[in-house]
Design an enzyme around this catalytic site. Structure first.
Site, PDB file in Angstrom:
ATOM      1  N   CYS A 284     -28.754 112.257 -10.342  1.00  0.00           N
ATOM      2  CA  CYS A 284     -27.807 113.076 -11.110  1.00  0.00           C
ATOM      3  C   CYS A 284     -26.523 112.280 -11.410  1.00  0.00           C
ATOM      4  CB  CYS A 284     -27.475 114.309 -10.286  1.00  0.00           C
ATOM      5  SG  CYS A 284     -26.357 115.443 -11.091  1.00  0.00           S
TER       6      CYS A 284
ATOM      7  N   GLU B 293     -33.175 122.752 -20.300  1.00  0.00           N
ATOM      8  CA  GLU B 293     -33.739 123.504 -19.160  1.00  0.00           C
ATOM      9  C   GLU B 293     -34.440 124.773 -19.644  1.00  0.00           C
ATOM     10  OE1 GLU B 293     -33.395 123.336 -15.510  1.00  0.00           O
ATOM     11  OE2 GLU B 293     -32.676 121.281 -15.629  1.00  0.00           O
TER      12      GLU B 293
ATOM     13  N   HIS C 128     -30.970 114.411 -18.235  1.00  0.00           N
ATOM     14  CA  HIS C 128     -31.766 115.136 -19.224  1.00  0.00           C
ATOM     15  C   HIS C 128     -31.859 114.416 -20.571  1.00  0.00           C
ATOM     16  CE1 HIS C 128     -31.083 118.189 -16.276  1.00  0.00           C
ATOM     17  NE2 HIS C 128     -31.754 119.098 -16.950  1.00  0.00           N
TER      18      HIS C 128
ATOM     19  N   CYS D 280     -26.798 111.116 -18.579  1.00  0.00           N
ATOM     20  CA  CYS D 280     -27.218 112.377 -17.957  1.00  0.00           C
ATOM     21  C   CYS D 280     -28.730 112.338 -17.837  1.00  0.00           C
ATOM     22  CB  CYS D 280     -26.785 113.562 -18.829  1.00  0.00           C
ATOM     23  SG  CYS D 280     -27.440 115.142 -18.269  1.00  0.00           S
TER      24      CYS D 280
ATOM     25  N   ASP E 213     -31.469 115.543  -7.607  1.00  0.00           N
ATOM     26  CA  ASP E 213     -30.858 115.948  -8.881  1.00  0.00           C
ATOM     27  C   ASP E 213     -30.458 117.411  -8.792  1.00  0.00           C
ATOM     28  OD1 ASP E 213     -29.975 115.529 -11.557  1.00  0.00           O
ATOM     29  OD2 ASP E 213     -31.662 116.715 -12.248  1.00  0.00           O
ATOM     30  N   SER E 214     -29.537 117.794  -9.677  1.00  0.00           N
ATOM     31  CA  SER E 214     -29.121 119.188  -9.729  1.00  0.00           C
ATOM     32  C   SER E 214     -30.279 120.086 -10.179  1.00  0.00           C
ATOM     33  CB  SER E 214     -27.954 119.335 -10.697  1.00  0.00           C
ATOM     34  OG  SER E 214     -28.313 118.790 -11.945  1.00  0.00           O
TER      35      SER E 214
HETATM   36  N1  DGL Z   1     -28.405 116.131 -13.644  1.00  0.00           N
HETATM   37  C1  DGL Z   1     -27.136 116.220 -14.288  1.00  0.00           C
HETATM   38  C2  DGL Z   1     -26.623 114.862 -14.730  1.00  0.00           C
HETATM   39  O1  DGL Z   1     -27.346 113.890 -14.774  1.00  0.00           O
HETATM   40  C3  DGL Z   1     -27.177 117.099 -15.512  1.00  0.00           C
HETATM   41  C4  DGL Z   1     -27.473 118.515 -15.283  1.00  0.00           C
HETATM   42  C5  DGL Z   1     -26.333 119.316 -14.729  1.00  0.00           C
HETATM   43  O2  DGL Z   1     -25.327 119.562 -15.402  1.00  0.00           O
HETATM   44  O3  DGL Z   1     -26.543 119.730 -13.602  1.00  0.00           O
HETATM   45  O4  DGL Z   1     -25.467 114.753 -15.046  1.00  0.00           O
END
Ligand code: DGL
Length: 270
Positions: free
Chosen positions: A70, A162, A196, A194, A7-8
Site C-alpha cells: 500500500c 473496488e 490500484h 497507488c 494492503d488496505s
Molecule cells: N492501497 C492504497 C494505495 O496504494 C490505495 C487504496 C486506499 O486508498 O486504501 O495507496
C-alpha cells in the site's frame, strides 16, 4: 515463516501477483484490511494505527519480513514505524524506494549524494493521503536534484475500481491526467503511486501520450524483493503455505478478488 504482503484492500493483489510470478518458491501471506479501506482519505495517525495492527498480525503468522504494498501506508506510516516500532529481528519494506531507485537509475544501497538524473519533470498520481504526506518528494530529494514533481490526488479512482465500475474509473483517470497536464504540460515520466492504478495502466498511458515513461510498481517491487532476499535469505523461512487474510467479509472479498485478479482466490478472516 513466509513473506507478508499488506494492503488496505484488494489493490495489493497487483503487487502480490508480480511477487508470486517472480518468486514462485516463496510462500506469501496477504493481509487486506478491507473493513477499513480506503486508507487514502484517512489521516496519518489512523493509517499508522491500522498499518501497525496489520503488520503485527502478519508477524503472528510467522512472517519476519512484510512488504507494505500500500502506497498510502508506505507514505504515511512506514518512516515512523521504522524509527520507533519495528523490532531488530523484523523488517518492513515499502513500495516507494524501489520505484524511486528505478526513476533515478540507482542501484540498491547507493547512498551517494543526490545528483542530476535523466528525468526532470515527474507526474505523480496517488491517493490524497499519499500526496499530502510528500513522502515521494522526500525520498526523491535524497537521491536526485533538479527534479520537478507535480502530484495529482486522484480522488474517487480507488472506490470506483473496488466497486468494479470500470467506466467511472476510466473517466476519473482521464480527468485526473488532464488536470495534471494543465499544471505540467510535458512530464518526462509518470508514477502510478497507488496499488490500484496498474489496473488502469492502459488508460493512464493513453491519456498521457507516447512521450511519457510510465513507472508502475508491481514489477519493480518484485525485482527489489528478489534482490533483498538474495542478500538476506534469512528473512524467508521454511513456511509453505500461501494464505489470504482479510478484515472484511471473506466471501465477498474472495468474490471481488477473483474478479480483480481473474483467477480464483479464497480469503479467510484475519
Ligand atoms: N492501497 C492504497 C494505495 O496504494 C490505495 C487504496 C486506499 O486508498 O486504501 O495507496
Amino acid at each position: 515463516m513466509a513473506v507478508g504482503v499488506f494492503d488496505s484492500g484488494l489493490g495489493g493483489l497487483t503487487v502480490l501477483a508480480a511477487l508470486q510470478h517472480r518468486l514462485p518458491q516463496v510462500p506469501f501471506v496477504y493481509y487486506g484490511d478491507n473493513a477499513n479501506a480506503p486508507y487514502g482519505v484517512r489521516d496519518a495517525q489512523d493509517i499508522y494505527d491500522l498499518t501497525t495492527r496489520a503488520v503485527q498480525r502478519l508477524w503472528d503468522e510467522g512472517c519476519d519480513l512484510v512488504v507494505l504494498a500500500c502506497n498510502t501506508a508506505s507514505a504515511a506510516a512506514l518512516k515512523r514505524m521504522q524509527e520507533t516500532w519495528i523490532p531488530a529481528d523484523k523488517r518492513v519494506l515499502g513500495v516507494f524506494v524501489p520505484l524511486i531507485e528505478a526513476l533515478t537509475e540507482r542501484q540498491w544501497g547507493d547512498n551517494t549524494p543526490p545528483r542530476e538524473v535523466g528525468v526532470k519533470h515527474v507526474a505523480l498520481f496517488a491517493t490524497p493521503a499519499t500526496v499530502a504526506s510528500r513522502a515521494f518528494q522526500r525520498e526523491l530529494a535524497f537521491r536526485a536534484i533538479g527534479v520537478d514533481v507535480e502530484a495529482q490526488p486522484c480522488g474517487g479512482v480507488v472506490d470506483a475500481i473496488e466497486a468494479g465500475d470500470d467506466i467511472l474509473a476510466e473517466a476519473l483517470v482521464r480527468s485526473h491526467v488532464e488536470a495534471l497536464l494543465r499544471r505540467m504540460p510535458r512530464p518526462d515520466a509518470a508514477v502510478l503511486g497507488c496499488t490500484h492504478y496498474p489496473m488502469m495502466e492502459t488508460v493512464f498511458r493513453r491519456a498521457l501520450g507516447p512521450d511519457v515513461s510510465v513507472f508502475s510498481q508491481p514489477g519493480l517491487v518484485a525485482a527489489a524483493l528478489d534482490d533483498y532476499l538474495a542478500r538476506r535469505p534469512e528473512f524467508v523461512g521454511a513456511g509453505t503455505q500461501t494464505r489470504y487474510l482479510t478484515t472484511g467479509n471473506p466471501d465477498s472479498v474472495s468474490n471481488h478478488a477473483t474478479r480483480f485478479l481473474r483467477r480464483a482466490v479464497r480469503f479467510e478472516a484475519a
